[in-house]
Design a protein around this motif. Structure first.
Motif, PDB file in Angstrom:
ATOM      1  N   GLU A  17      63.291  41.351  28.687  1.00  0.00           N
ATOM      2  CA  GLU A  17      62.459  40.400  29.428  1.00  0.00           C
ATOM      3  C   GLU A  17      61.607  41.097  30.490  1.00  0.00           C
ATOM      4  OE1 GLU A  17      60.533  37.082  30.437  1.00  0.00           O
ATOM      5  OE2 GLU A  17      61.999  37.164  28.814  1.00  0.00           O
ATOM      6  N   GLU A  18      62.182  42.051  31.203  1.00  0.00           N
ATOM      7  CA  GLU A  18      61.434  42.767  32.238  1.00  0.00           C
ATOM      8  C   GLU A  18      60.281  43.569  31.626  1.00  0.00           C
ATOM      9  OE1 GLU A  18      61.978  46.025  35.828  1.00  0.00           O
ATOM     10  OE2 GLU A  18      63.612  45.742  34.419  1.00  0.00           O
ATOM     11  N   PHE A  19      60.546  44.260  30.526  1.00  0.00           N
ATOM     12  CA  PHE A  19      59.498  45.034  29.861  1.00  0.00           C
ATOM     13  C   PHE A  19      58.381  44.111  29.392  1.00  0.00           C
ATOM     14  CE2 PHE A  19      57.412  47.249  26.400  1.00  0.00           C
ATOM     15  CZ  PHE A  19      57.266  48.529  26.915  1.00  0.00           C
ATOM     16  N   ARG A  20      58.750  42.974  28.823  1.00  0.00           N
ATOM     17  CA  ARG A  20      57.764  42.006  28.331  1.00  0.00           C
ATOM     18  C   ARG A  20      56.912  41.478  29.486  1.00  0.00           C
ATOM     19  NH1 ARG A  20      60.801  39.683  24.918  1.00  0.00           N
ATOM     20  NH2 ARG A  20      61.900  38.365  26.390  1.00  0.00           N
ATOM     21  N   ARG A  21      57.545  41.183  30.623  1.00  0.00           N
ATOM     22  CA  ARG A  21      56.814  40.688  31.799  1.00  0.00           C
ATOM     23  C   ARG A  21      55.834  41.746  32.302  1.00  0.00           C
ATOM     24  NH1 ARG A  21      57.074  41.655  36.920  1.00  0.00           N
ATOM     25  NH2 ARG A  21      59.039  42.789  36.823  1.00  0.00           N
ATOM     26  N   LEU A  22      56.309  42.993  32.395  1.00  0.00           N
ATOM     27  CA  LEU A  22      55.450  44.082  32.850  1.00  0.00           C
ATOM     28  C   LEU A  22      54.278  44.281  31.900  1.00  0.00           C
ATOM     29  CD1 LEU A  22      58.225  46.635  33.868  1.00  0.00           C
ATOM     30  CD2 LEU A  22      56.752  45.347  35.429  1.00  0.00           C
ATOM     31  N   ALA A  23      54.538  44.252  30.601  1.00  0.00           N
ATOM     32  CA  ALA A  23      53.479  44.433  29.603  1.00  0.00           C
ATOM     33  C   ALA A  23      52.456  43.302  29.677  1.00  0.00           C
ATOM     34  CB  ALA A  23      54.097  44.523  28.204  1.00  0.00           C
ATOM     35  N   THR A  24      52.924  42.097  29.917  1.00  0.00           N
ATOM     36  CA  THR A  24      52.024  40.947  30.033  1.00  0.00           C
ATOM     37  C   THR A  24      51.119  41.107  31.258  1.00  0.00           C
ATOM     38  OG1 THR A  24      53.600  39.502  28.923  1.00  0.00           O
ATOM     39  CG2 THR A  24      51.907  38.437  30.265  1.00  0.00           C
ATOM     40  N   GLU A  25      51.719  41.471  32.393  1.00  0.00           N
ATOM     41  CA  GLU A  25      50.922  41.687  33.604  1.00  0.00           C
ATOM     42  C   GLU A  25      49.927  42.828  33.398  1.00  0.00           C
ATOM     43  OE1 GLU A  25      52.827  41.865  37.484  1.00  0.00           O
ATOM     44  OE2 GLU A  25      54.571  40.881  36.611  1.00  0.00           O
ATOM     45  N   HIS A  26      50.374  43.898  32.763  1.00  0.00           N
ATOM     46  CA  HIS A  26      49.510  45.050  32.486  1.00  0.00           C
ATOM     47  C   HIS A  26      48.299  44.604  31.669  1.00  0.00           C
ATOM     48  CE1 HIS A  26      48.295  48.845  30.540  1.00  0.00           C
ATOM     49  NE2 HIS A  26      48.734  49.415  31.650  1.00  0.00           N
ATOM     50  N   SER A  27      48.541  43.786  30.665  1.00  0.00           N
ATOM     51  CA  SER A  27      47.468  43.281  29.817  1.00  0.00           C
ATOM     52  C   SER A  27      46.502  42.394  30.613  1.00  0.00           C
ATOM     53  CB  SER A  27      48.061  42.503  28.644  1.00  0.00           C
ATOM     54  OG  SER A  27      47.052  41.954  27.848  1.00  0.00           O
ATOM     55  N   GLU A  28      47.046  41.560  31.491  1.00  0.00           N
ATOM     56  CA  GLU A  28      46.197  40.694  32.310  1.00  0.00           C
ATOM     57  C   GLU A  28      45.293  41.520  33.227  1.00  0.00           C
ATOM     58  OE1 GLU A  28      49.020  38.142  34.243  1.00  0.00           O
ATOM     59  OE2 GLU A  28      49.408  37.009  32.401  1.00  0.00           O
ATOM     60  N   TYR A  29      45.859  42.562  33.852  1.00  0.00           N
ATOM     61  CA  TYR A  29      45.052  43.428  34.712  1.00  0.00           C
ATOM     62  C   TYR A  29      43.982  44.155  33.895  1.00  0.00           C
ATOM     63  CZ  TYR A  29      48.431  42.713  38.497  1.00  0.00           C
ATOM     64  OH  TYR A  29      49.235  42.160  39.461  1.00  0.00           O
ATOM     65  N   HIS A  30      44.344  44.559  32.685  1.00  0.00           N
ATOM     66  CA  HIS A  30      43.382  45.225  31.805  1.00  0.00           C
ATOM     67  C   HIS A  30      42.191  44.301  31.519  1.00  0.00           C
ATOM     68  CE1 HIS A  30      41.952  47.989  28.744  1.00  0.00           C
ATOM     69  NE2 HIS A  30      41.785  46.943  27.950  1.00  0.00           N
ATOM     70  N   GLN A  31      42.474  43.045  31.231  1.00  0.00           N
ATOM     71  CA  GLN A  31      41.401  42.081  30.956  1.00  0.00           C
ATOM     72  C   GLN A  31      40.534  41.853  32.187  1.00  0.00           C
ATOM     73  OE1 GLN A  31      43.335  38.604  29.378  1.00  0.00           O
ATOM     74  NE2 GLN A  31      43.905  39.627  27.468  1.00  0.00           N
ATOM     75  N   LEU A  32      41.159  41.757  33.353  1.00  0.00           N
ATOM     76  CA  LEU A  32      40.392  41.586  34.590  1.00  0.00           C
ATOM     77  C   LEU A  32      39.500  42.801  34.855  1.00  0.00           C
ATOM     78  CD1 LEU A  32      43.145  40.035  36.882  1.00  0.00           C
ATOM     79  CD2 LEU A  32      41.100  38.882  36.018  1.00  0.00           C
ATOM     80  N   LEU A  33      40.032  43.992  34.600  1.00  0.00           N
ATOM     81  CA  LEU A  33      39.234  45.205  34.774  1.00  0.00           C
ATOM     82  C   LEU A  33      38.045  45.231  33.825  1.00  0.00           C
ATOM     83  CD1 LEU A  33      41.887  48.004  35.283  1.00  0.00           C
ATOM     84  CD2 LEU A  33      39.935  47.531  36.763  1.00  0.00           C
ATOM     85  N   GLU A  34      38.269  44.851  32.589  1.00  0.00           N
ATOM     86  CA  GLU A  34      37.158  44.815  31.622  1.00  0.00           C
ATOM     87  C   GLU A  34      36.064  43.863  32.092  1.00  0.00           C
ATOM     88  OE1 GLU A  34      38.919  43.945  27.804  1.00  0.00           O
ATOM     89  OE2 GLU A  34      38.976  46.079  27.316  1.00  0.00           O
ATOM     90  N   ALA A  35      36.462  42.724  32.645  1.00  0.00           N
ATOM     91  CA  ALA A  35      35.478  41.746  33.127  1.00  0.00           C
ATOM     92  C   ALA A  35      34.682  42.320  34.298  1.00  0.00           C
ATOM     93  CB  ALA A  35      36.182  40.458  33.537  1.00  0.00           C
ATOM     94  N   ILE A  36      35.363  43.006  35.202  1.00  0.00           N
ATOM     95  CA  ILE A  36      34.669  43.608  36.339  1.00  0.00           C
ATOM     96  C   ILE A  36      33.721  44.706  35.858  1.00  0.00           C
ATOM     97  CG2 ILE A  36      34.982  45.106  38.362  1.00  0.00           C
ATOM     98  CD1 ILE A  36      37.487  43.462  39.012  1.00  0.00           C
ATOM     99  N   GLU A  37      34.221  45.568  34.975  1.00  0.00           N
ATOM    100  CA  GLU A  37      33.417  46.697  34.507  1.00  0.00           C
ATOM    101  C   GLU A  37      32.211  46.245  33.682  1.00  0.00           C
ATOM    102  OE1 GLU A  37      36.469  49.045  32.685  1.00  0.00           O
ATOM    103  OE2 GLU A  37      37.107  49.883  34.603  1.00  0.00           O
TER     104      GLU A  37
END
Length: 72
Positions: A17-37
């Motif tokens: 569960e912890e790994f899944r939560r971290l991976a989900t957050e990582h993916s969300e930050y990745h999407q936000l970064l793509e939008a900014i870039e």
């Protein structure tokens, strides 16, 4: 070895569960970064937010790698 790492990460996504939560957050930050870039040229506020998100994303990746190393 890369295949084994990918298989381990896939297994952890299903079972840890912890790994899944971290991976989900990582993916969300990745999407936000793509939008900014995608907003070139970046404003100073965008640049600060980009750096903040990169640091958060890296921290999550480090945490995920720790979990992977515990299971290797």
């Amino acid at each position: 070895m890369e295949n084994t790492q990918e298989e381990l990460r896939a297994h952890l996504m299903q079972t840890d569960e912890e790994f899944r939560r971290l991976a989900t957050e990582h993916s969300e930050y990745h999407q936000l970064l793509e939008a900014i870039e995608a907003k070139k040229p970046l404003t100073p506020v965008d640049e600060v937010e980009e750096q903040r998100l990169k640091k958060l994303k890296l921290h999550l990746k480090d945490q995920m790698n720790l979990i992977v190393s515990r299971h290797s």
